[in-house]
Design a protein around this motif. Structure first.
Motif, PDB file in Angstrom:
ATOM      1  N   GLU A  13      -3.078  31.835  28.530  1.00 21.76           N
ATOM      2  CA  GLU A  13      -2.915  30.459  28.991  1.00 21.76           C
ATOM      3  C   GLU A  13      -3.610  29.494  28.043  1.00 21.76           C
ATOM      4  OE1 GLU A  13      -3.496  29.587  33.154  1.00 21.76           O
ATOM      5  OE2 GLU A  13      -3.199  31.698  33.659  1.00 21.76           O
ATOM      6  N   THR A  14      -2.950  28.364  27.800  1.00 25.80           N
ATOM      7  CA  THR A  14      -3.529  27.251  27.057  1.00 25.80           C
ATOM      8  C   THR A  14      -3.398  26.022  27.959  1.00 25.80           C
ATOM      9  OG1 THR A  14      -1.492  26.450  26.021  1.00 25.80           O
ATOM     10  CG2 THR A  14      -2.641  28.280  24.908  1.00 25.80           C
ATOM     11  N   PRO A  15      -3.996  24.908  27.587  1.00 27.22           N
ATOM     12  CA  PRO A  15      -3.817  23.705  28.402  1.00 27.22           C
ATOM     13  C   PRO A  15      -2.350  23.248  28.491  1.00 27.22           C
ATOM     14  CG  PRO A  15      -5.716  23.455  26.985  1.00 27.22           C
ATOM     15  CD  PRO A  15      -5.015  24.717  26.554  1.00 27.22           C
ATOM     16  N   ALA A  16      -1.510  23.655  27.528  1.00 27.64           N
ATOM     17  CA  ALA A  16      -0.133  23.188  27.489  1.00 27.64           C
ATOM     18  C   ALA A  16       0.893  24.179  28.035  1.00 27.64           C
ATOM     19  CB  ALA A  16       0.245  22.828  26.054  1.00 27.64           C
ATOM     20  N   ALA A  17       0.584  25.470  28.084  1.00 26.34           N
ATOM     21  CA  ALA A  17       1.611  26.441  28.468  1.00 26.34           C
ATOM     22  C   ALA A  17       0.990  27.801  28.808  1.00 26.34           C
ATOM     23  CB  ALA A  17       2.615  26.619  27.329  1.00 26.34           C
ATOM     24  N   VAL A  18       1.851  28.662  29.349  1.00 25.11           N
ATOM     25  CA  VAL A  18       1.494  30.057  29.591  1.00 25.11           C
ATOM     26  C   VAL A  18       2.413  30.904  28.717  1.00 25.11           C
ATOM     27  CG1 VAL A  18       1.446  31.931  31.279  1.00 25.11           C
ATOM     28  CG2 VAL A  18       0.756  29.617  31.952  1.00 25.11           C
ATOM     29  N   MET A  19       1.830  31.801  27.930  1.00 20.49           N
ATOM     30  CA  MET A  19       2.584  32.693  27.073  1.00 20.49           C
ATOM     31  C   MET A  19       2.473  34.112  27.623  1.00 20.49           C
ATOM     32  SD  MET A  19       2.189  29.893  25.379  1.00 20.49           S
ATOM     33  CE  MET A  19       0.489  29.710  24.981  1.00 20.49           C
ATOM     34  N   THR A  20       3.611  34.785  27.713  1.00 23.81           N
ATOM     35  CA  THR A  20       3.642  36.178  28.144  1.00 23.81           C
ATOM     36  C   THR A  20       4.137  37.010  26.975  1.00 23.81           C
ATOM     37  OG1 THR A  20       4.111  35.518  30.420  1.00 23.81           O
ATOM     38  CG2 THR A  20       4.560  37.816  29.826  1.00 23.81           C
ATOM     39  N   THR A  21       3.302  37.905  26.488  1.00 27.86           N
ATOM     40  CA  THR A  21       3.656  38.757  25.352  1.00 27.86           C
ATOM     41  C   THR A  21       4.393  39.986  25.870  1.00 27.86           C
ATOM     42  OG1 THR A  21       1.663  38.042  24.218  1.00 27.86           O
ATOM     43  CG2 THR A  21       2.759  40.016  23.363  1.00 27.86           C
ATOM     44  N   PRO A 122      -3.297  34.585  20.129  1.00 27.65           N
ATOM     45  CA  PRO A 122      -3.483  35.854  20.826  1.00 27.65           C
ATOM     46  C   PRO A 122      -2.198  36.464  21.362  1.00 27.65           C
ATOM     47  CG  PRO A 122      -4.822  34.101  21.828  1.00 27.65           C
ATOM     48  CD  PRO A 122      -4.096  33.512  20.671  1.00 27.65           C
ATOM     49  N   TRP A 123      -1.220  35.640  21.720  1.00 26.98           N
ATOM     50  CA  TRP A 123       0.034  36.181  22.270  1.00 26.98           C
ATOM     51  C   TRP A 123       0.911  36.816  21.200  1.00 26.98           C
ATOM     52  CZ3 TRP A 123      -1.848  31.301  22.753  1.00 26.98           C
ATOM     53  CH2 TRP A 123      -1.325  30.327  21.911  1.00 26.98           C
ATOM     54  N   THR A 124       0.534  36.674  19.916  1.00 28.94           N
ATOM     55  CA  THR A 124       1.302  37.310  18.833  1.00 28.94           C
ATOM     56  C   THR A 124       0.598  38.517  18.246  1.00 28.94           C
ATOM     57  OG1 THR A 124       0.367  35.983  17.030  1.00 28.94           O
ATOM     58  CG2 THR A 124       2.254  35.041  18.233  1.00 28.94           C
TER      59      THR A 124
END
Length: 125
Positions: A13-21, A122-124
């Motif tokens: 999670e970032t302030p702008a979005a949620v990334m799912t790897t 981190p998501w990459t």
């Protein structure tokens, strides 16, 4: 063959979005990471750079994308290919957006004027 089960996906999670790897060098040993971005309306990301080409395909919602000063509105099914080191910003539409993304392993992000502070998202990893 390497299988990454849905229960193994990684969430960042970032302030702008949620990334799912879904796959990355550290998750399934993938040379090209694949992740999902989910961003709510009103959560525009910062202007930033990635030192490698990325491909984003919008799955749901809408997003305004600005790359090197050129703006475009994307909707479900649209894909944008962003060149390495191009300044980019994503601004979700009224219902937010969901996108699937990829790029090469080891890509690094940095803020304008801060090329000496590159980091691997981190998501990459």
């Amino acid at each position: 063959m390497r299988i990454v089960r849905s229960t193994e996906s990684r969430r960042s999670e970032t302030p702008a979005a949620v990334m799912t790897t879904f796959a990355s060098p550290g998750l399934g040993g993938a040379a090209a990471p694949v992740w999902k971005v989910e961003a709510a309306a009103g959560t525009a990301g910062p202007v930033h750079h990635i030192d490698a080409e990325q491909v984003w395909t919008v799955l749901a919602g809408t997003v305004a994308v600005t790359v090197e000063g050129e703006a475009a509105e994307l909707a479900a099914g649209d894909t944008v290919v962003i060149a390495a080191d191009a300044a980019r910003r994503f601004t979700p539409g009224p219902q937010g957006f969901t996108a699937i993304c990829t790029g090469p392993a080891g890509m690094r992000a940095y803020m304008p004027g801060k090329e000496d502070a590159k980091m691997i998202p981190p998501w990459t990893a």
